[in-house]
Design a protein around this motif. Structure first.
Motif, short mmCIF file in Angstrom:
data_model
loop_
_atom_site.label_atom_id
_atom_site.label_comp_id
_atom_site.label_asym_id
_atom_site.label_seq_id
_atom_site.Cartn_x
_atom_site.Cartn_y
_atom_site.Cartn_z
N ALA A 165 16.23 6.25 -3.57
CA ALA A 165 17.17 5.17 -3.26
C ALA A 165 18.28 5.15 -4.32
O ALA A 165 18.21 5.87 -5.30
N GLU A 166 19.29 4.32 -4.10
CA GLU A 166 20.27 4.03 -5.16
C GLU A 166 19.50 3.40 -6.31
O GLU A 166 18.62 2.56 -6.07
N TRP A 167 19.83 3.78 -7.55
CA TRP A 167 19.01 3.27 -8.66
C TRP A 167 19.88 2.88 -9.84
O TRP A 167 20.58 3.73 -10.40
N ASP A 168 19.87 1.61 -10.20
CA ASP A 168 20.59 1.16 -11.39
C ASP A 168 19.55 0.95 -12.49
O ASP A 168 18.83 -0.05 -12.51
N ASN A 169 19.48 1.92 -13.39
CA ASN A 169 18.38 1.93 -14.36
C ASN A 169 18.41 0.77 -15.34
O ASN A 169 17.37 0.35 -15.86
N ILE A 170 19.60 0.26 -15.61
CA ILE A 170 19.74 -0.81 -16.61
C ILE A 170 19.03 -2.10 -16.15
O ILE A 170 18.53 -2.86 -16.98
N VAL A 171 18.96 -2.31 -14.84
CA VAL A 171 18.36 -3.55 -14.32
C VAL A 171 16.90 -3.68 -14.80
O VAL A 171 16.49 -4.74 -15.28
N GLY A 172 16.15 -2.59 -14.69
CA GLY A 172 14.74 -2.62 -15.11
C GLY A 172 14.60 -2.80 -16.62
O GLY A 172 13.68 -3.48 -17.09
#
Ligand code: ATP
Ligand code: MG
Length: 242
Positions: free
Chosen positions: A220-227
């Motif tokens: 999927a689209e993944w925004d790593n900073i969110v986690g």
């Protein structure tokens, strides 16, 4: 870890890194937090979707999660490469010997209930590599750049628990998807990886196995900073627990 250290299988700094991990685990409540579960599901989808994934392991990872990662490699049909920051031929061959013993043990277990195929032979076919490096990770100097072409060299995705920040960055810069497992959401590896699982390596590897077996979707689209932000907020919320 102490036994492995006494046998010369770990670098001198291994216990310091372990203690750093334990401190963060304490602050996270010693559980797989929700954002780590999401990262594990994304990692499962990417591992299943990759053309030539590899699992890169260091001494701490072999000792703490070798058996769990052999199960993951058996399901994916991918190699495990011993790749050390402080590489010595003795430690690489000692860790490969330990992995061979773990592989033998895992091959005699009943496989996961949702695994299709013959478990013993899937496990025994997991290539354990890294003894004879014939390739270099671009952008790194000296022995820490050594790897194998059939493993990390040609991989499009590397699952690399407890990695050093420089090497994580070099792998990302060479165009690979890099999935890191690291309890410190502020380490350079955590900040630089494509997908970061902020969780303890053995706990998350067990969850990862189940997610790979269940996974029916692509990346999927993944925004790593969110986690990473979520892990930091769990840590700061731990103040509220007292
Ligand atoms: P970086 O180089 O990425 O900035 P670092 O120099 O602090 O990080 P390294 O020794 O290079 O740390 O990598 C070890 C990392 O592994 C640390 O971030 C540590 O928190 C983490 N770690 C240690 N033990 C575990 C464990 N059991 N499970 C998951 N992560 C762990
Ligand atoms: Mg480092």
């Amino acid at each position: 870890m102490v036994d492995a250290g006494n046998k010369g299988l770990l670098a001198d700094s291994a216990m310091i890194a372990h203690g750093r991990g334990e401190a963060f685990d304490y602050l996270l409540g010693e559980v797989t937090i929700e954002s780590a579960s999401r990262a594990i599901r994304e990692a499962a989808a990417r591992l299943k979707n990759a053309k030539s994934p590899v699992i890169s392991v260091n001494g701490n990872t072999v000792v703490l999660a070798g058996e769990q990662l052999i199960r993951v490699a058996a399901v994916l049909g991918c190699p495990i490469e011993v790749n050390l920051y402080y590489r010595t031929p003795e430690r690489v061959s000692g860790l490969l010997a330990m992995l061979r013993e773990q592989r033998e043990r895992v091959s005699h277990e009943g496989g996961p209930s949702d695994f299709e195929g013959e478990w013993g032979s899937a496990v025994m076919s997991v290539p354990l590599i890294g003894e004879d490096p014939d390739f270099r990770i671009a952008g790194l100097e000296g022995p820490r750049s050594f790897c194998t072409e059939e493993g990390i060299g040609l991989a499009d995705l590397v699952l690399v628990p407890l990695e050093d920040g420089d090497r994580c960055g070099a792998l990302v810069n060479s165009g690979k998807d890099v999935i890191v497992i690291d309890l410190n959401p502020l380490s350079r590896s955590s900040l630089g990886a494509t997908v970061t699982i902020v969780d303890e390596v053995s706990r998350s590897s067990e969850v990862l196995l189940g997610e790979i077996l269940r996974c029916r979707r692509g990346p999927a689209e993944w925004d790593n900073i969110v986690g990473l932000r979520d892990a930091l907020s769990v840590i700061s919320d731990s103040v509220g627990r007292i």
